[in-house]
Design a protein around this motif. Structure first.
Motif, PDB file in Angstrom:
ATOM      1  N   ALA A   1       0.823  -1.210   0.000  1.00 31.04           N
ATOM      2  CA  ALA A   1       0.000   0.000   0.000  1.00 31.04           C
ATOM      3  C   ALA A   1       0.854   1.256   0.000  1.00 31.04           C
ATOM      4  N   LEU A   2       2.048   1.166   0.591  1.00 34.44           N
ATOM      5  CA  LEU A   2       2.912   2.337   0.716  1.00 34.44           C
ATOM      6  C   LEU A   2       3.799   2.570  -0.513  1.00 34.44           C
ATOM      7  N   LYS A   3       3.776   1.640  -1.468  1.00 31.23           N
ATOM      8  CA  LYS A   3       4.663   1.765  -2.630  1.00 31.23           C
ATOM      9  C   LYS A   3       4.437   3.052  -3.411  1.00 31.23           C
ATOM     10  N   SER A   4       3.192   3.467  -3.500  1.00 31.71           N
ATOM     11  CA  SER A   4       2.884   4.678  -4.272  1.00 31.71           C
ATOM     12  C   SER A   4       2.909   5.934  -3.413  1.00 31.71           C
ATOM     13  N   PHE A   5       3.179   5.767  -2.122  1.00 30.35           N
ATOM     14  CA  PHE A   5       3.202   6.908  -1.197  1.00 30.35           C
ATOM     15  C   PHE A   5       4.624   7.467  -1.135  1.00 30.35           C
ATOM     16  N   GLU A   6       4.994   8.171  -2.172  1.00 31.40           N
ATOM     17  CA  GLU A   6       6.356   8.710  -2.287  1.00 31.40           C
ATOM     18  C   GLU A   6       6.308  10.152  -2.783  1.00 31.40           C
ATOM     19  N   LEU A   7       7.287  10.918  -2.370  1.00 37.06           N
ATOM     20  CA  LEU A   7       7.455  12.283  -2.860  1.00 37.06           C
ATOM     21  C   LEU A   7       8.746  12.296  -3.670  1.00 37.06           C
TER      22      LEU A   7
ATOM     23  N   ILE B   1      11.778  22.274  -0.068  1.00 35.16           N
ATOM     24  CA  ILE B   1      12.625  21.675   0.963  1.00 35.16           C
ATOM     25  C   ILE B   1      11.820  21.476   2.250  1.00 35.16           C
ATOM     26  N   GLY B   2      10.991  22.470   2.572  1.00 36.84           N
ATOM     27  CA  GLY B   2      10.144  22.360   3.763  1.00 36.84           C
ATOM     28  C   GLY B   2       9.132  21.224   3.619  1.00 36.84           C
ATOM     29  N   LEU B   3       8.576  21.099   2.411  1.00 38.21           N
ATOM     30  CA  LEU B   3       7.606  20.029   2.149  1.00 38.21           C
ATOM     31  C   LEU B   3       8.264  18.667   2.289  1.00 38.21           C
ATOM     32  N   LYS B   4       9.494  18.516   1.801  1.00 37.88           N
ATOM     33  CA  LYS B   4      10.198  17.245   1.905  1.00 37.88           C
ATOM     34  C   LYS B   4      10.449  16.874   3.367  1.00 37.88           C
ATOM     35  N   LYS B   5      10.782  17.852   4.191  1.00 35.25           N
ATOM     36  CA  LYS B   5      11.019  17.582   5.615  1.00 35.25           C
ATOM     37  C   LYS B   5       9.724  17.152   6.305  1.00 35.25           C
ATOM     38  N   ARG B   6       8.627  17.854   5.976  1.00 33.94           N
ATOM     39  CA  ARG B   6       7.332  17.503   6.567  1.00 33.94           C
ATOM     40  C   ARG B   6       6.892  16.109   6.129  1.00 33.94           C
ATOM     41  N   PHE B   7       7.129  15.792   4.860  1.00 38.99           N
ATOM     42  CA  PHE B   7       6.753  14.473   4.338  1.00 38.99           C
ATOM     43  C   PHE B   7       7.553  13.376   5.033  1.00 38.99           C
ATOM     44  N   LYS B   8       8.839  13.628   5.248  1.00 33.69           N
ATOM     45  CA  LYS B   8       9.711  12.651   5.925  1.00 33.69           C
ATOM     46  C   LYS B   8       9.213  12.388   7.347  1.00 33.69           C
ATOM     47  N   LEU B   9       8.879  13.461   8.072  1.00 33.50           N
ATOM     48  CA  LEU B   9       8.379  13.306   9.437  1.00 33.50           C
ATOM     49  C   LEU B   9       7.046  12.572   9.466  1.00 33.50           C
ATOM     50  N   TRP B  10       6.206  12.873   8.469  1.00 34.03           N
ATOM     51  CA  TRP B  10       4.897  12.214   8.360  1.00 34.03           C
ATOM     52  C   TRP B  10       5.074  10.715   8.140  1.00 34.03           C
ATOM     53  N   LYS B  11       5.970  10.336   7.228  1.00 33.76           N
ATOM     54  CA  LYS B  11       6.210   8.918   6.954  1.00 33.76           C
ATOM     55  C   LYS B  11       6.784   8.207   8.179  1.00 33.76           C
ATOM     56  N   GLU B  12       7.638   8.905   8.911  1.00 36.81           N
ATOM     57  CA  GLU B  12       8.201   8.311  10.127  1.00 36.81           C
ATOM     58  C   GLU B  12       7.114   8.066  11.167  1.00 36.81           C
ATOM     59  N   LYS B  13       6.174   9.007  11.267  1.00 38.91           N
ATOM     60  CA  LYS B  13       5.064   8.850  12.210  1.00 38.91           C
ATOM     61  C   LYS B  13       4.194   7.662  11.802  1.00 38.91           C
ATOM     62  N   ILE B  14       3.911   7.546  10.498  1.00 39.39           N
ATOM     63  CA  ILE B  14       3.122   6.416   9.998  1.00 39.39           C
ATOM     64  C   ILE B  14       3.858   5.104  10.260  1.00 39.39           C
ATOM     65  N   GLY B  15       5.179   5.101  10.001  1.00 41.70           N
ATOM     66  CA  GLY B  15       5.981   3.900  10.244  1.00 41.70           C
ATOM     67  C   GLY B  15       5.940   3.475  11.697  1.00 41.70           C
ATOM     68  N   GLU B  16       5.963   4.449  12.590  1.00 41.16           N
ATOM     69  CA  GLU B  16       5.896   4.156  14.024  1.00 41.16           C
ATOM     70  C   GLU B  16       4.531   3.560  14.390  1.00 41.16           C
TER      71      GLU B  16
END
Length: 342
Positions: free
Chosen positions: A59-65, A88-103
């Motif tokens: 499900a996460l395969k297409s969830f990429e920036l 750059i700000g969007l990429k940082k927010r996306f990274k944090l979001w994915k980490e939260k989902i991963g957790e």
């Protein structure tokens, strides 16, 4: 009271549900032990948790920036600095979001996890160890359900034969092809039906998705989004014109999560309805099917509509790549990738 069995593939499909639909499905707990008696074999419990991470990974395969590459001349525009800063700000927010989902995935805190865990913790699991050998012999004899040297379905079936009281009907929900008829995915396999009637002296009712079962028997539970998706799929199957097909495709594009059964139904529409098949190369239809099928594991497919539509669509891509390679070799001013993009 209705005896109900929900197969592991249906439990796993809850990860495709919206929060609203999950909340609706959760109401089934209130009926368990009253209007409905839910049976969950230990085998189903194990299968759900064994396959959960693989399901979420797909499900996460297409969830990429994807990274944006800025040509040098683009950087000379006044818009570049502000846009690059925002990017750059969007990429940082996306990274944090994915980490939260991963957790949350790791801790089993996804909304679907909460629902599934609640059901499994509050329903007594049906013991399966004592019938494993019986299920294995069933599989070795070639009796359904079961395939590919796996007999988990046979374990579940033997569990149900063992635990459901004689004379009581069973309502079985599964997207697994081992259970349904070769002639219709909405009917139970005739061998299983005859076996159930003979051994249990009762009837078995088969459903290949939750929507059809709930719509017929638990009308107070309404899976709004799943119902909308099913209605659109039916419209696609019954489309009577190219114009109608384009309209339905536009509606289907509002959704991104599909169960295996829904994917098969959508591919059936492309295979059996000429109002879909004849325009599958139209940009909007082609793009929809491409996105629908891009993460399907082709090697796991047997002979089915999904496999045949993948062959149809990607055979066209292979032919185009061959044409691109021929043209590239004749005039290599672009890379092959750049040429094909053109």
């Amino acid at each position: 009271m209705k005896n109900l069995f929900i197969d592991s593939n249906i439990w796993l499909s809850l990860y495709h549900f919206t929060n609203d639909d999950l909340a609706q499905f959760g109401k089934l707990k209130e009926l368990n032990g009253k209007d409905i008696q839910l049976f969950i074999p230990q085998q189903v419990y194990d299968e759900v948790y064994r396959n959960r991470e693989a399901k979420l990974k797909d499900a996460l395969k297409s969830f990429e920036l994807n990274d944006i590459k800025f040509p040098v001349f683009c950087k000379e525009y006044k818009e570049y600095d502000e846009f690059h800063k925002d990017y750059i700000g969007l990429k940082k927010r996306f990274k944090l979001w994915k980490e939260k989902i991963g957790e949350d995935i790791h801790n089993e805190h996804l909304p679907a996890d909460e629902i599934i865990n609640d059901f499994f913790k509050n329903t007594k699991l049906v013991e399966c160890e004592s019938i494993v050998e019986k299920a294995y012999m069933r599989y070795k004899k070639g009796n359904p359900p079961g395939k590919d040297n796996k007999y988990g379905d046979a374990i579940n079936w033997e569990c149900l034969l063992n635990v459901i009281p004689n004379g009581e009907d069973l309502y079985l929900i599964s997207a697994d092809k081992d259970y349904h008829s070769a002639l219709s995915d909405k009917k139970i396999n005739s061998f299983l039906e005859k076996e159930w009637q003979y051994k249990k002296k009762s009837k078995i009712f088969f459903y290949n998705n939750l929507v059809s079962f709930l719509s017929e028997h638990v009308k107070e539970i309404k899976l709004i989004t799943e119902n909308e998706k099913e209605e659109l799929i039916n419209k696609l199957k019954n489309s009577r014109s190219f114009e109608e097909t384009h309209g339905v495709i536009s509606g289907l594009n509002r959704y991104s999560d599909w169960t295996e059964t829904q994917i098969e139904d959508i591919c059936n529409a492309a295979e059996e309805n000429l109002q879909v098949k004849w325009i599958i190369d139209d940009p909007d239809v082609y793009k929809f099917y491409h996105h629908l099928l891009e993460n399907v594991k082709y090697e796991n497919l047997t002979d089915c509509a999904t496999k045949r539509i993948i062959d149809l669509i990607y055979m066209d891509i292979i032919e185009k790549m061959s044409e691109a390679k021929f043209a590239y070799e004749a005039d290599s001013t672009d890379t092959l990738e750049e040429y094909y993009k053109h």
